[in-house]
Design a protein around this motif. Structure first.
Motif, PDB file in Angstrom:
ATOM      1  N   UNK A  24      -2.482  -6.598 -55.217  1.00 11.82           N
ATOM      2  CA  UNK A  24      -2.461  -7.645 -54.186  1.00 11.82           C
ATOM      3  C   UNK A  24      -1.212  -8.510 -54.326  1.00 11.82           C
ATOM      4  N   UNK A  25      -0.636  -8.893 -53.183  1.00  8.47           N
ATOM      5  CA  UNK A  25       0.627  -9.639 -53.262  1.00  8.47           C
ATOM      6  C   UNK A  25       0.447 -11.057 -53.792  1.00  8.47           C
ATOM      7  N   UNK A  26      -0.787 -11.594 -53.734  1.00  8.27           N
ATOM      8  CA  UNK A  26      -1.016 -12.948 -54.246  1.00  8.27           C
ATOM      9  C   UNK A  26      -1.524 -12.932 -55.685  1.00  8.27           C
ATOM     10  N   UNK A  27      -1.577 -11.756 -56.289  1.00  3.89           N
ATOM     11  CA  UNK A  27      -2.162 -11.645 -57.627  1.00  3.89           C
ATOM     12  C   UNK A  27      -1.336 -12.432 -58.641  1.00  3.89           C
ATOM     13  N   UNK A  28      -2.022 -13.263 -59.428  1.00  7.18           N
ATOM     14  CA  UNK A  28      -1.327 -14.027 -60.471  1.00  7.18           C
ATOM     15  C   UNK A  28      -1.805 -13.606 -61.867  1.00  7.18           C
ATOM     16  N   UNK A  29      -2.352 -12.391 -61.944  1.00  4.33           N
ATOM     17  CA  UNK A  29      -2.921 -11.921 -63.205  1.00  4.33           C
ATOM     18  C   UNK A  29      -1.865 -11.265 -64.086  1.00  4.33           C
ATOM     19  N   UNK A  30      -1.911 -11.614 -65.341  1.00  4.48           N
ATOM     20  CA  UNK A  30      -1.028 -10.993 -66.326  1.00  4.48           C
ATOM     21  C   UNK A  30      -1.615  -9.634 -66.721  1.00  4.48           C
ATOM     22  N   UNK A  31      -0.862  -8.568 -66.478  1.00  2.00           N
ATOM     23  CA  UNK A  31      -1.369  -7.226 -66.760  1.00  2.00           C
ATOM     24  C   UNK A  31      -0.811  -6.634 -68.057  1.00  2.00           C
ATOM     25  N   UNK A  48     -10.828 -14.662 -51.293  1.00  2.00           N
ATOM     26  CA  UNK A  48      -9.630 -15.477 -51.089  1.00  2.00           C
ATOM     27  C   UNK A  48      -9.409 -15.513 -49.580  1.00  2.00           C
ATOM     28  N   UNK A  49      -9.399 -16.714 -49.017  1.00  2.00           N
ATOM     29  CA  UNK A  49      -9.435 -16.824 -47.554  1.00  2.00           C
ATOM     30  C   UNK A  49      -8.050 -16.599 -46.943  1.00  2.00           C
ATOM     31  N   UNK A  50      -7.998 -15.593 -46.082  1.00  2.00           N
ATOM     32  CA  UNK A  50      -6.759 -15.262 -45.369  1.00  2.00           C
ATOM     33  C   UNK A  50      -7.057 -15.131 -43.874  1.00  2.00           C
ATOM     34  N   UNK A  51      -7.941 -15.980 -43.386  1.00  2.00           N
ATOM     35  CA  UNK A  51      -8.356 -15.968 -41.975  1.00  2.00           C
ATOM     36  C   UNK A  51      -9.019 -14.642 -41.588  1.00  2.00           C
ATOM     37  N   UNK A  52      -9.684 -14.005 -42.551  1.00  2.00           N
ATOM     38  CA  UNK A  52     -10.392 -12.757 -42.249  1.00  2.00           C
ATOM     39  C   UNK A  52     -11.539 -13.013 -41.271  1.00  2.00           C
ATOM     40  N   UNK A  53     -11.969 -11.947 -40.640  1.00  2.00           N
ATOM     41  CA  UNK A  53     -13.179 -11.988 -39.814  1.00  2.00           C
ATOM     42  C   UNK A  53     -14.375 -12.007 -40.776  1.00  2.00           C
ATOM     43  N   UNK A  54     -15.045 -13.147 -40.874  1.00  2.00           N
ATOM     44  CA  UNK A  54     -16.080 -13.299 -41.895  1.00  2.00           C
ATOM     45  C   UNK A  54     -17.332 -12.491 -41.588  1.00  2.00           C
ATOM     46  N   UNK A  55     -17.574 -12.251 -40.318  1.00  2.00           N
ATOM     47  CA  UNK A  55     -18.757 -11.481 -39.941  1.00  2.00           C
ATOM     48  C   UNK A  55     -18.781 -10.116 -40.612  1.00  2.00           C
ATOM     49  N   UNK A  93     -15.739 -18.984 -50.143  1.00  2.00           N
ATOM     50  CA  UNK A  93     -14.362 -18.836 -49.675  1.00  2.00           C
ATOM     51  C   UNK A  93     -13.465 -19.651 -50.599  1.00  2.00           C
ATOM     52  N   UNK A  94     -12.378 -19.058 -50.997  1.00  2.00           N
ATOM     53  CA  UNK A  94     -11.465 -19.730 -51.926  1.00  2.00           C
ATOM     54  C   UNK A  94     -10.064 -19.775 -51.334  1.00  2.00           C
ATOM     55  N   UNK A  95      -9.457 -20.964 -51.259  1.00  2.00           N
ATOM     56  CA  UNK A  95      -8.103 -21.021 -50.716  1.00  2.00           C
ATOM     57  C   UNK A  95      -7.083 -20.384 -51.652  1.00  2.00           C
ATOM     58  N   UNK A  96      -6.009 -19.878 -51.041  1.00  2.00           N
ATOM     59  CA  UNK A  96      -4.908 -19.320 -51.822  1.00  2.00           C
ATOM     60  C   UNK A  96      -4.074 -20.453 -52.395  1.00  2.00           C
ATOM     61  N   UNK A  97      -3.606 -20.269 -53.613  1.00  2.00           N
ATOM     62  CA  UNK A  97      -2.587 -21.179 -54.123  1.00  2.00           C
ATOM     63  C   UNK A  97      -1.230 -20.577 -53.771  1.00  2.00           C
ATOM     64  N   UNK A  98      -0.384 -21.332 -53.091  1.00  2.00           N
ATOM     65  CA  UNK A  98       0.951 -20.841 -52.735  1.00  2.00           C
ATOM     66  C   UNK A  98       1.937 -21.275 -53.812  1.00  2.00           C
ATOM     67  N   UNK A  99       2.658 -20.301 -54.350  1.00  2.00           N
ATOM     68  CA  UNK A  99       3.629 -20.580 -55.413  1.00  2.00           C
ATOM     69  C   UNK A  99       5.050 -20.468 -54.857  1.00  2.00           C
ATOM     70  N   UNK A 100       5.993 -21.018 -55.588  1.00  2.00           N
ATOM     71  CA  UNK A 100       7.391 -20.990 -55.130  1.00  2.00           C
ATOM     72  C   UNK A 100       8.083 -19.677 -55.472  1.00  2.00           C
ATOM     73  N   UNK A 101       7.428 -18.810 -56.238  1.00  2.00           N
ATOM     74  CA  UNK A 101       7.988 -17.491 -56.560  1.00  2.00           C
ATOM     75  C   UNK A 101       6.851 -16.470 -56.495  1.00  2.00           C
ATOM     76  N   UNK A 103       3.464 -24.731 -54.621  1.00  2.00           N
ATOM     77  CA  UNK A 103       4.024 -25.370 -53.436  1.00  2.00           C
ATOM     78  C   UNK A 103       2.917 -26.281 -52.902  1.00  2.00           C
ATOM     79  N   UNK A 104       3.033 -27.557 -53.199  1.00  2.00           N
ATOM     80  CA  UNK A 104       1.922 -28.489 -52.976  1.00  2.00           C
ATOM     81  C   UNK A 104       1.548 -28.569 -51.496  1.00  2.00           C
ATOM     82  N   UNK A 105       2.546 -28.694 -50.623  1.00  2.00           N
ATOM     83  CA  UNK A 105       2.243 -28.870 -49.197  1.00  2.00           C
ATOM     84  C   UNK A 105       1.581 -27.625 -48.612  1.00  2.00           C
ATOM     85  N   UNK A 106       2.108 -26.460 -48.939  1.00  2.00           N
ATOM     86  CA  UNK A 106       1.548 -25.225 -48.374  1.00  2.00           C
ATOM     87  C   UNK A 106       0.179 -24.913 -48.989  1.00  2.00           C
TER      88      UNK A 106
END
Ligand code: SF4
Length: 207
Positions: A40-47, A138-145, A157-165, A173-176
């Motif tokens: 996943x492109x938002x993955x922050x897991x250390x592998x 992780x909420x990405x405006x999916x169709x919840x139904x 539902x869990x919001x994404x944390x947006x990072x600068x990298x 990225x606090x605002x995003x």
């Protein structure tokens, strides 16, 4: 009698606070298996694999923590199912409550007491585990139904944390990130079957 040891690739083991979902705020021991079958492109897991440990070694290592609540996570623990199953048997014999975090691409729940499923369909991950205690998206405006065609006791539902990298690098990225929180809160208010899951451990500044 405890099972024969079977080695697992483990990235880290630590004692902290479960920050997400139904058990948010619970003192918990995290056992992070190495690797995942998705990317996943938002993955922050250390592998990075750090150790190869037998289940018995893992159980002995966590014995000194003043905690009997375990989170098996990754990566994706079910890609090492035999080893984790043996570990769950040992932990049960020692009185632990074992929870599993999985992307739901395998029907195997490893014998855990509580299962949290986080399907990642945007990465073409097949979702087969549709019945357990907890569904967390992780909420990405999916169709919840689509996700409600399932049998879970709790829906989060869990919001994404947006990072600068990318890949969890840089800083928040606090605002995003705030905009993601607002978007997710609005979705919860519009779909009351779902509850909001904030990554409490990040707000507390713990792992
Ligand atoms: S399923 Fe989870 S661990 Fe695997 S790549 Fe996606 S976010 Fe990372």
């Amino acid at each position: 009698m405890e099972n024969q040891p079977r080695p697992l690739n483990i990235t880290e083991i630590f004692h902290s606070i479960q920050g997400e979902g139904f058990h948010a705020g619970t003192s918990a021991i995290f056992i992070r298996g190495t690797g995942c079958n998705l990317a996943c492109d938002f993955c922050d897991t250390d592998f990075s694999p750090r150790e190869r440990l037998a289940p018995l070694e893992i159980a002995d290592r966590i014995a000194s923590f003043p905690c009997r609540f375990v989170v098996l996570t990754g990566g994706e623990p079910t890609i090492q199912a035999p080893g984790f199953r043996a570990l769950v048997d040992i932990l049960h014999a020692r009185g632990y409550y074992v929870t599993l975090e999985t992307n739901g691409s395998s029907p195997d729940t490893l014998g855990a007491d509580w299962v949290t499923v986080s399907p990642k369909l945007s990465q073409k991950g097949k979702w087969v585990l549709k019945r357990a205690q907890e569904l967390k998206l992780v909420y990405e405006s999916q169709e919840l139904g689509f996700y409600e065609d399932s049998e879970f006791d709790h829906y989060f539902l869990q919001p994404k944390e947006i990072r600068t990298a990318p890949w969890g690098g840089g800083e928040r990225d606090v605002a995003r990130t705030r905009a993601e929180w607002d978007k997710t809160a609005k979705a919860v208010m519009a779909h009351p079957r779902w509850k909001l899951s904030i990554q409490l451990h990040k707000e507390l500044g713990v792992r």
